[in-house]
Design a protein around this motif. Structure first.
Motif, short mmCIF file in Angstrom:
data_model
loop_
_atom_site.label_atom_id
_atom_site.label_comp_id
_atom_site.label_asym_id
_atom_site.label_seq_id
_atom_site.Cartn_x
_atom_site.Cartn_y
_atom_site.Cartn_z
N PRO A 97 20.08 92.73 41.52
CA PRO A 97 19.10 93.81 41.34
C PRO A 97 18.24 94.06 42.59
N LYS A 98 18.28 93.12 43.56
CA LYS A 98 17.58 93.33 44.82
C LYS A 98 18.38 92.65 45.92
N PHE A 99 18.14 93.07 47.16
CA PHE A 99 18.84 92.48 48.29
C PHE A 99 18.39 91.04 48.47
N GLU A 100 19.37 90.13 48.58
CA GLU A 100 19.04 88.71 48.69
C GLU A 100 20.15 87.99 49.43
N PHE A 101 19.76 87.10 50.36
CA PHE A 101 20.73 86.25 51.04
C PHE A 101 21.02 85.05 50.15
N ILE A 102 22.28 84.88 49.77
CA ILE A 102 22.64 83.81 48.84
C ILE A 102 23.63 82.82 49.44
N GLY A 103 24.13 83.12 50.64
CA GLY A 103 25.14 82.24 51.22
C GLY A 103 26.47 82.43 50.51
N TYR A 104 27.42 81.56 50.80
CA TYR A 104 28.73 81.66 50.16
C TYR A 104 28.79 80.73 48.96
N ARG A 105 28.29 81.21 47.83
CA ARG A 105 28.39 80.47 46.58
C ARG A 105 29.65 80.92 45.86
N GLY A 106 30.44 79.99 45.44
CA GLY A 106 31.69 80.33 44.79
C GLY A 106 32.83 80.27 45.79
N LEU A 107 33.42 79.08 45.94
CA LEU A 107 34.52 78.87 46.88
C LEU A 107 35.64 78.15 46.16
N ALA A 108 36.87 78.60 46.35
CA ALA A 108 38.02 78.01 45.67
C ALA A 108 38.93 77.33 46.69
N SER A 109 39.28 76.09 46.42
CA SER A 109 40.11 75.34 47.37
C SER A 109 41.51 75.94 47.51
N HIS A 110 42.04 76.53 46.43
CA HIS A 110 43.35 77.16 46.52
C HIS A 110 43.30 78.35 47.48
N GLY A 111 42.22 79.11 47.43
CA GLY A 111 42.05 80.22 48.35
C GLY A 111 41.90 79.75 49.78
N ALA A 112 41.16 78.64 49.96
CA ALA A 112 41.00 78.08 51.30
C ALA A 112 42.34 77.65 51.87
N ALA A 113 43.20 77.06 51.03
CA ALA A 113 44.52 76.62 51.49
C ALA A 113 45.34 77.80 51.98
N ILE A 114 45.32 78.89 51.23
CA ILE A 114 46.07 80.08 51.63
C ILE A 114 45.52 80.64 52.94
N GLY A 115 44.17 80.71 53.01
CA GLY A 115 43.55 81.24 54.22
C GLY A 115 43.88 80.42 55.46
N ILE A 116 43.84 79.09 55.33
CA ILE A 116 44.12 78.22 56.47
C ILE A 116 45.58 78.37 56.92
N ILE A 117 46.51 78.43 55.97
CA ILE A 117 47.92 78.57 56.33
C ILE A 117 48.16 79.88 57.08
N LEU A 118 47.57 80.97 56.60
CA LEU A 118 47.73 82.26 57.29
C LEU A 118 47.13 82.22 58.69
N ALA A 119 45.95 81.61 58.80
CA ALA A 119 45.29 81.51 60.12
C ALA A 119 46.09 80.64 61.07
N MET A 120 46.66 79.55 60.56
CA MET A 120 47.44 78.66 61.41
C MET A 120 48.75 79.31 61.86
N TYR A 121 49.28 80.19 61.04
CA TYR A 121 50.47 80.94 61.45
C TYR A 121 50.15 81.79 62.68
N TRP A 122 49.03 82.48 62.63
CA TRP A 122 48.63 83.32 63.75
C TRP A 122 48.29 82.47 64.98
N PHE A 123 47.59 81.35 64.75
CA PHE A 123 47.21 80.46 65.85
C PHE A 123 48.44 79.87 66.52
N SER A 124 49.40 79.41 65.71
CA SER A 124 50.60 78.77 66.27
C SER A 124 51.45 79.77 67.04
N LYS A 125 51.45 81.02 66.58
CA LYS A 125 52.29 82.03 67.22
C LYS A 125 51.65 82.58 68.49
#
Length: 271
Positions: A97-125
């Protein structure tokens, strides 16, 4: 038996600097990434990889972890919010209901795994110029340790709680207004991830398994997601309307990843 019961009521805020609050959860991420950088530096030195590539790896890993985990949480647990408020998912703020800095609340390890694999593909290439599985075999070592710190952060926030123990054993989460003990599922996971880190560290430094591309990565998947599958039985469901499922969302997501891990461990490779 009362000695096995712990009244748990820490403040999630370590201290404040004016309007800025330093939270335990954020501090755990700092520990995770800092130690991860130190571990990868030792690995790069051992593998004779130029250390200037380490800065790019660190940047890729941090961004991929946060964005992947954030999107993964809403995609797997609150998809309706993801499509209605995409900016609030990607940015560490909320607008109503108002602008507020909340940080990154709500993080899923499965999503992190997918994100890291995609990033490492780009990094390795683009930067490392080596096969994707080469960097995945190495980065999962500090990732296991980082996962431990994340779960400690969850414990300090009194979130991702366990089910009631129906005994005198467990943590009483006073911040949640409760007076009965629950399984400290966050602590179960943190200890398990520390053990996984020790196993992977030993295998990398003391065996020749790293010569088989994908083996350490596969072992990490088997161990991590098996632990996650088992400990989910002691957790409260993160989504209320899925609490009656035979297996919860985290377990259904873990099953295919366990089989992926076995595939990379035991697949036949050319010499």
């Amino acid at each position: 038996m009362i000695l096995l019961q712990i009244d748990w009521n820490p403040s999630p805020i370590l201290f404040k600097l004016g309007p800025v609050a330093i939270r335990y959860y954020s501090l755990m991420f700092v520990f995770a990434f800092t130690l991860g950088l130190y571990i990868m530096k030792k690995i790069f030195i051992n593998d004779k990889i130029p250390l200037e590539k380490l800065d790019s790896l660190f940047m890729y890993a941090v961004i991929a972890t946060l964005i992947g985990a954030r999107i993964g949480h809403f995609l797997f647990y609150q998809p309706e919010f993801l499509f209605k408020h995409p900016l609030e998912v990607l940015l560490p703020v909320k607008f109503s209901p108002k602008f507020e800095f909340i940080g990154y609340r709500g993080l899923a390890s499965h999503g992190a795994a997918i994100g890291i694999i995609l990033a490492m593909y780009w990094f390795s290439k683009k930067i490392l110029k080596k096969p994707l599985l080469y960097i995945l075999d190495r980065i999962v070592v500090p990732v296991a340790l980082g996962a431990m710190f994340v779960r400690i952060g969850n414990l300090m926030n009194s979130e991702i709680i366990g089910k009631p123990t129906n005994s005198n054993y467990g943590f009483v989460f006073r911040r949640l207004g409760e007076d009965f003990p629950r399984h400290p599922a966050q602590l179960y996971e943190a200890i398990s991830y520390l053990v996984i880190f020790i196993i992977l560290w030993y295998i990398y430094w003391k065996t020749d398994k790293k010569q088989k591309l994908g083996y350490i990565f596969g072992l990490f998947f088997v161990l991590l997601w098996s632990v996650r599958f088992v400990i989910e039985f002691f957790k409260e469901a993160q989504v209320d309307d899925r609490s009656q499922w035979a297996l919860n969302t985290g377990q259904w997501l873990s099953i295919p990843l366990i089989f992926v891990g076995f595939y990379f461990m035991f697949r036949k490779t050319k010499s």
